[in-house]
Every structure is written in C-alpha cells, then in structure tokens.
Design a protein around this motif. Structure first.
Motif, short mmCIF file in Angstrom:
data_model
loop_
_atom_site.label_atom_id
_atom_site.label_comp_id
_atom_site.label_asym_id
_atom_site.label_seq_id
_atom_site.Cartn_x
_atom_site.Cartn_y
_atom_site.Cartn_z
N TYR A 140 0.82 -1.14 0.04
CA TYR A 140 0.02 0.08 0.18
C TYR A 140 0.79 1.22 0.00
N ARG A 141 1.70 1.21 0.85
CA ARG A 141 2.86 2.51 0.89
C ARG A 141 3.41 2.43 -0.16
N ALA A 142 3.80 1.40 -0.95
CA ALA A 142 4.37 1.41 -2.36
C ALA A 142 3.56 1.91 -3.38
N ALA A 143 2.74 2.01 -3.35
CA ALA A 143 1.60 2.31 -4.08
C ALA A 143 1.26 3.80 -4.35
N HIS A 144 1.93 4.57 -3.31
CA HIS A 144 1.54 6.15 -3.25
C HIS A 144 2.96 6.59 -3.13
N PRO A 145 2.99 8.01 -3.63
CA PRO A 145 4.25 8.71 -3.51
C PRO A 145 4.82 8.58 -2.03
N PRO A 146 6.45 8.44 -1.95
CA PRO A 146 6.86 8.70 -0.71
C PRO A 146 6.61 9.87 -0.08
N ALA B 136 8.40 11.61 1.80
CA ALA B 136 9.37 12.83 1.53
C ALA B 136 9.37 13.57 0.43
N GLN B 137 8.66 13.21 -0.59
CA GLN B 137 8.40 13.82 -1.66
C GLN B 137 6.99 14.65 -1.84
N ARG B 138 6.34 14.73 -0.94
CA ARG B 138 4.88 15.36 -0.86
C ARG B 138 5.21 16.73 -0.71
N ALA B 139 4.64 17.65 -1.27
CA ALA B 139 4.69 18.68 -0.98
C ALA B 139 3.99 19.21 0.30
N ARG B 140 4.83 19.80 1.20
CA ARG B 140 4.49 20.60 2.27
C ARG B 140 3.79 21.77 2.30
N VAL B 141 2.73 21.82 2.61
CA VAL B 141 2.03 23.51 2.30
C VAL B 141 1.78 24.09 3.71
N PRO B 142 2.32 25.17 4.11
CA PRO B 142 2.11 25.43 5.42
C PRO B 142 0.54 25.83 5.91
N THR B 143 0.38 25.78 7.16
CA THR B 143 -1.26 25.75 7.59
C THR B 143 -1.71 27.19 7.25
N CYS B 144 -1.00 28.29 7.21
CA CYS B 144 -1.50 29.65 7.08
C CYS B 144 -1.92 29.79 5.68
N VAL B 145 -1.08 29.02 4.52
CA VAL B 145 -1.66 29.15 3.19
C VAL B 145 -3.07 28.21 3.15
N LEU B 146 -3.18 27.14 3.73
CA LEU B 146 -4.28 26.18 3.84
C LEU B 146 -5.45 27.02 4.16
N MET B 147 -5.11 27.88 5.28
CA MET B 147 -6.45 28.38 5.92
C MET B 147 -6.56 29.47 5.11
N ALA B 148 -5.85 30.32 4.38
CA ALA B 148 -6.12 31.51 3.37
C ALA B 148 -7.20 31.20 2.60
N GLY B 149 -7.07 29.96 1.90
CA GLY B 149 -7.82 29.49 0.89
C GLY B 149 -9.32 29.24 1.23
N ALA B 150 -9.51 29.27 2.43
CA ALA B 150 -10.72 28.58 3.22
C ALA B 150 -11.50 30.10 3.73
N ARG B 151 -10.81 31.35 3.52
CA ARG B 151 -11.36 32.35 3.86
C ARG B 151 -12.43 33.13 3.08
N PRO B 152 -13.32 33.64 3.31
CA PRO B 152 -14.60 34.02 2.33
C PRO B 152 -13.99 35.07 1.68
N GLN B 153 -14.33 35.30 0.46
CA GLN B 153 -13.92 36.20 -0.71
C GLN B 153 -14.69 37.33 -0.55
N PRO B 154 -14.00 38.52 -0.97
CA PRO B 154 -14.72 39.78 -0.84
C PRO B 154 -16.04 39.72 -1.74
N SER B 155 -17.04 40.28 -1.41
CA SER B 155 -18.43 40.07 -2.01
C SER B 155 -18.37 40.87 -3.23
N THR B 156 -19.05 40.39 -4.25
CA THR B 156 -19.16 41.14 -5.55
C THR B 156 -20.61 41.55 -5.97
N PHE B 157 -21.41 41.64 -4.68
CA PHE B 157 -22.73 42.36 -4.86
C PHE B 157 -22.68 43.58 -4.98
#
Length: 144
Positions: free
Chosen positions: A106-112, A114-135
């Motif tokens: 199972y492990r061999a069937a997935h990328p190692p 160490a090669q997985r991209a590490r995304v900082p939590t602050c970047v992940l949280m920024a994507g979840a923020r509400p966008q400014p309204s366009t109304f």
C-alpha cells in the motif's frame, strides 16, 4: 424532561471510538459510555451502524494506519502500535482484507512521504477565507 433517543447513547460510544481508537477499548468500556449492558449494546450498535463495535474500532484503526502509511515514513510496526494494534501479523492480515494489499505494498503504491509537498497551515487557511463580496450593494453608493 423528554428521554433521549436510544441511538444518542450509541453515538456516545461511537464518538469514544473515533476519539480514542489508539487506546485499548473493549465492549464493556463502550457499553458503559452508552449506558447499556454489554450484550444489549453490541446488538443495538450493530443494528444502528451496520457492524459490531469491534469491527467499527478495527475499521477506524486501519483507516488511520492507511493515512499514516501514505503521509509518513514511519515503519509498519510503529504504525501498527500507534493505531492501537498489538500484533503486526494480525495488522497485516486485517489491512490486506480491507485494502486488498499488504501495508508495505500500500505504501509503495503511493508517492513517498518525503516527496509530498508541504503546504504551510497559514496558506491552507487562507484558501478557506470568505472572498470579498461582488454584490452591488457592497460597492460605495454613487450619485443617483
């Protein structure tokens, strides 16, 4: 006061498994959380959730083990013990039944990990923020 629906007691036990799957949990402990006798608890749990309490606990442990195999470089033995299982042999057998391959395959069937991209939590949280309204009403009021 209206009595709680019986399934609500079962949810207490299910939540206990979800939160403490690493710990040694037996039917007596889970039935205590549900405030039912062990035999009645086992019957009602299976009726409500489609599998016995032990099966549900094993499923949670194996799902967590699969996640650790995909995202870490920890040994299979370490992962086995981390998720609350005591026997590597039974872990491998149960894992194979659920996922169709050994933990190592199972492990061999997935990328190692160490090669997985590490995304900082602050970047992940920024994507979840509400966008400014366009109304239109949010725009500054102009002359009429």
């Amino acid at each position: 006061m209206k009595p709680a629906h019986p399934a609500r007691h079962l949810l207490r036990a299910k939540d206990l498994v979800d939160a403490r799957y690493r710990e040694p949990l037996d039917v007596r402990t889970l039935s205590g959380a549900a405030r039912l006798s062990p035999a009645h608890f086992s019957r009602e749990f299976r009726r409500a959730f489609g599998e016995p309490p032990h099966g549900y606990l094993l499923t949670r442990r194996l799902e967590r083990a699969a996640a650790l195999l995909r995202t870490t470089d920890r040994t299979v033995a370490d992962i086995c013990l981390t998720v609350g299982l005591r026997s590597i042999g039974s872990f491998t057998t149960s894992f194979g039944r659920m996922f169709g391959m050994t933990p190592t395959a199972y492990r061999a069937a997935h990328p190692p990990a160490a090669q997985r991209a590490r995304v900082p939590t602050c970047v992940l949280m920024a994507g979840a923020r509400p966008q400014p309204s366009t109304f239109g009403e949010d725009a500054e009021a102009g002359p009429d």
